[in-house]
Design an enzyme around this catalytic site. Structure first.
Site, mmCIF file in Angstrom:
data_model
loop_
_atom_site.group_PDB
_atom_site.id
_atom_site.type_symbol
_atom_site.label_atom_id
_atom_site.label_comp_id
_atom_site.label_asym_id
_atom_site.label_seq_id
_atom_site.Cartn_x
_atom_site.Cartn_y
_atom_site.Cartn_z
ATOM 1 C CD GLU A 182 -2.626 -1.108 -0.052
ATOM 2 O OE1 GLU A 182 -2.906 -0.205 -0.674
ATOM 3 O OE2 GLU A 182 -3.313 -2.256 -0.476
ATOM 4 C CG HIS A 196 -9.716 -7.101 -6.512
ATOM 5 N ND1 HIS A 196 -9.372 -7.727 -5.584
ATOM 6 C CD2 HIS A 196 -8.847 -5.954 -6.713
ATOM 7 C CE1 HIS A 196 -8.513 -7.242 -4.854
ATOM 8 N NE2 HIS A 196 -8.131 -6.220 -5.288
HETATM 9 O O1 X8Z Z 1 -5.765 -6.008 -3.639
HETATM 10 C C1 X8Z Z 1 -4.721 -5.990 -3.517
HETATM 11 C C2 X8Z Z 1 -4.224 -5.054 -2.622
HETATM 12 C C3 X8Z Z 1 -4.777 -3.779 -2.606
HETATM 13 S S1 X8Z Z 1 -4.376 -2.747 -4.273
HETATM 14 C C4 X8Z Z 1 -4.295 -5.345 -1.061
HETATM 15 N N1 X8Z Z 1 -3.984 -7.069 -3.779
HETATM 16 C C5 X8Z Z 1 -4.712 -8.153 -4.630
HETATM 17 C C6 X8Z Z 1 -5.387 -9.119 -3.849
HETATM 18 O O2 X8Z Z 1 -5.274 -8.661 -2.616
HETATM 19 O O3 X8Z Z 1 -6.331 -9.815 -4.358
HETATM 20 C C7 X8Z Z 1 -2.512 -7.291 -3.785
HETATM 21 C C8 X8Z Z 1 -2.285 -8.333 -4.338
HETATM 22 C C9 X8Z Z 1 -3.266 -8.924 -5.154
HETATM 23 ZN ZN ZN Z 2 -2.662 -2.337 -4.737
#
Ligand code: X8Z
Ligand code: ZN
Length: 593
Positions: A364, A491
């Site tokens: 982060e 996501h």
């Molecule tokens: O979502 C994230 C970050 C925030 S941009 C913590 N990541 C992905 C996930 O958690 O799925 C980092 C690695 C992949």
């Molecule tokens: Zn990130």
């Protein structure tokens, strides 16, 4: 002029569509930047409040704001096309291109539909953030379930938690399907075949070439992933037996130490080689040395300042969210924020003091450091060279959190000797290599959904077909026609494109290798840290300062000397592990088909 007179005129002389001028293009871009900047500031504040206080009202306010911002962005994208044939200087041309591809879920012109889309876009992440698995009056939130998936080793309990969490996503399905319809309408009005085509257009190359590029990169990594999968499955089979993990099929998704089986480092205890265990567990060390969320964050900040970046502002510590509040619903999924394009940087995390928190804080802060580095660019250039760069900045620092670094900051008393290198590499691979197919498949699924190749009735089937194909991971329960398992991953309801993380995992090894070369490191890559190296920091900053002002290959070249994304840096890093895994896998039947 009457219609008849106009027709006469048209007949009398060749039609000349009035071509806008270069000056008009520059003025247009200038206006767009000013308006989008103002809207962006408002929207950052509205989104921050919504993510930190989930209520029906903040959802509504954030939807209203989202609609205004998206409507403006869509209008600018539409208007930017008017200058397609105008000769303009390269800076204006790049800004016009960024405007055209600048939305994620474009709204349709129809105002009722735009309102509906904004409301869904605001509701879905809130549903995710507030989701809980309840049995009777005992409820567990997502954060606690993630913790359970990390620590629990009883397959029945793991399965129950997995099922409980995934069931939470069912009510999102109809909303998601409607969102796809509406955003696709917006994308078509902008001239894209669908939203997926818009997403693929953001990489300074034709969209199809970009998709092919991700295939190429995956092709480079696949043999390494298959070796790791084979080895991990063998170990899981030894632990749990054929009834839970078969020797030859896909691995059930609930036993890999992570709700989404996207990173497997938390089950290192299950796969650790007896003679090469590095002998330290960061979870334990952090606990023993009272690393609370603030201390973890300060350690992260300390790495960046050691290579020459300015300390974080005081407001960072005053305004960030570090732990899950007890009295309200928040979006716990970690994120980094820039509220004013000046110095109001923040993170939002629900930390409990784990190794994962330690890693994620570095990730982060990488976003924050990037945001601050490009703040003096003009508004449209305040962004990552591509979105994969934004995700890779902090990940590169993760790779530099070596035993030697941990010793320097006092977390570790002695570095494991070289006979433990396989253990170190295996732990890293369980996180980074295991992630690759997951990083690829989320958008493979969404690209097909947006393109209409996967209809709502097949969302679930298509999701698991991809998880099996790429990851060799299967649903641990019988199929459920009502399920919407993709919605159980942040996501998807959050509508954050995911290929960025796949790219980041390629780029971070390229950045790490380049940094180690700049530092004059000649040992094995996995032992290289550039902690304290101001020269590396200066060169890193030079790339970060560019923001989105140049096509990404130029930014990549500025730091690494090459303008191509390439997984060979990752393969070089793990080369000794690959040899070792293939040795271990002798006699095992690898693959899962
Ligand atoms: O979502 C994230 C970050 C925030 S941009 C913590 N990541 C992905 C996930 O958690 O799925 C980092 C690695 C992949
Ligand atoms: Zn990130």
């Amino acid at each position: 002029m009457s219609v008849a007179a106009a027709a006469l005129l048209a007949f009398a002389m060749p039609v000349q569509a009035a071509q806008p001028t270069a000056a008009e293009a520059a003025a247009f871009v200038d206006k767009a930047e000013k308006e989008l900047e103002a809207l962006g500031l408002e929207s950052a504040a509205a989104s921050w409040v919504q993510a930190n206080f989930i209520t029906v009202d903040t959802i509504k306010l954030s939807a209203l704001n989202g609609k205004r911002v998206t409507t403006a962005a869509v209008q600018f994208a539409t208007d930017a096309k008017k200058f397609d044939q105008v000769q303009v200087d390269p800076v204006v041309r790049r800004k016009l291109e960024l405007l055209k591809r600048g939305t994620t879920l474009p709204s349709p012109k129809d105002q009722a539909k735009a309102t509906e889309l904004a409301q869904i876009k605001s509701e879905l992440p809130a549903m995710y953030g507030a989701a809980k698995w309840c049995e009777g009056d005992k409820c567990i939130d997502g954060n606690a379930l993630e913790d359970l998936m990390r620590r629990e080793r009883d397959p029945q309990k793991l399965l129950a938690a997995w099922a409980g969490w995934h069931a939470q996503a069912k009510p999102m399905k109809a909303k998601y399907a409607r969102m796809v319809e509406l955003a696709n309408e917006g994308a078509r009005e902008l001239g894209y075949s669908d939203v997926g085509a818009l997403w693929r257009s953001k990489y300074d190359m034709p969209p199809d070439a970009f998709a092919a590029e991700t295939d190429r990169l995956w092709g480079q990594v696949k043999p390494l992933y298959e070796s790791l999968h084979c080895y991990a499955r063998g170990k899981l089979n030894e632990k749990y037996g054929d009834a839970v993990v078969s020797k030859t099929g896909p691995i059930p998704a609930h036993v890999l130490g992570n709700m989404w089986a996207q990173a497997w480092g938390e089950i290192f205890d299950v796969v650790a080689p007896a003679d090469a265990d590095p002998g330290y567990d960061l979870n334990k060390l952090l606990k023993e040395q009272n690393y609370d969320p603030i201390k973890i964050t300060k350690a992260g900040e300390g790495f960046y300042t050691s290579i020459g970046f300015a300390p974080l502002p005081k407001t960072f510590y005053e305004r960030s969210l570090f732990v899950k509040p007890r009295d309200r619903e928040v979006v716990c999924h970690a994120s980094a924020w820039d509220l004013d394009n000046k110095d109001d940087l923040r993170i939002k995390m629900c930390m409990s003091g784990t190794d994962e928190d330690f890693q994620v804080v570095h990730h982060e802060l990488g976003h924050n450091i990037y945001q601050r580095a490009y703040k003096n660019q003009s508004p449209l250039f305040r962004g990552g060279a591509n979105d994969g760069f934004h995700e890779a900045i902090g990940d590169t620092i993760q790779l530099a959190l070596t035993p030697s670094y941990l010793k320097q900051i006092g977390l570790l008393t002695a570095e494991p000797d070289p006979s433990k290198d396989i253990g170190l590499l295996l732990k890293r691979a369980m996180d980074k290599v295991a992630f690759m197919p997951f990083g690829l498949l989320i958008d493979r699924w969404r690209w097909d959904v947006f393109a209409g190749k996967t209809k709502p009735a097949d969302y679930e089937k298509a999701w698991w077909a991809l998880r099996e194909k790429y990851q060799g991971v299967k649903r641990p329960l019988a199929d459920d026609a009502d399920a919407f398992d993709p919605g159980a991953k942040f996501h998807v309801p959050g509508n954050t494109p995911y290929t960025r993380y796949f790219l980041a995992h390629v780029l971070e090894f390229q950045f790490h290798k380049a940094a180690c070369e700049q530092a004059g490191w000649t040992g094995p890559l996995h032992r290289c840290t550039f902690y304290g190296n101001k020269e590396v920091g200066k060169r890193y900053n030079a790339m970060l300062e560019m923001g989105a002002s140049k096509p990404w290959p130029e930014a990549l070249k500025a730091f690494t000397g090459t303008d191509k994304m390439d997984a060979s840096a990752m393969l070089a890093y793990f080369a000794p592990l690959k040899t070792w895994l293939d040795e271990q896998n002798k006699g095992r039947q690898c693959g899962w088909n």
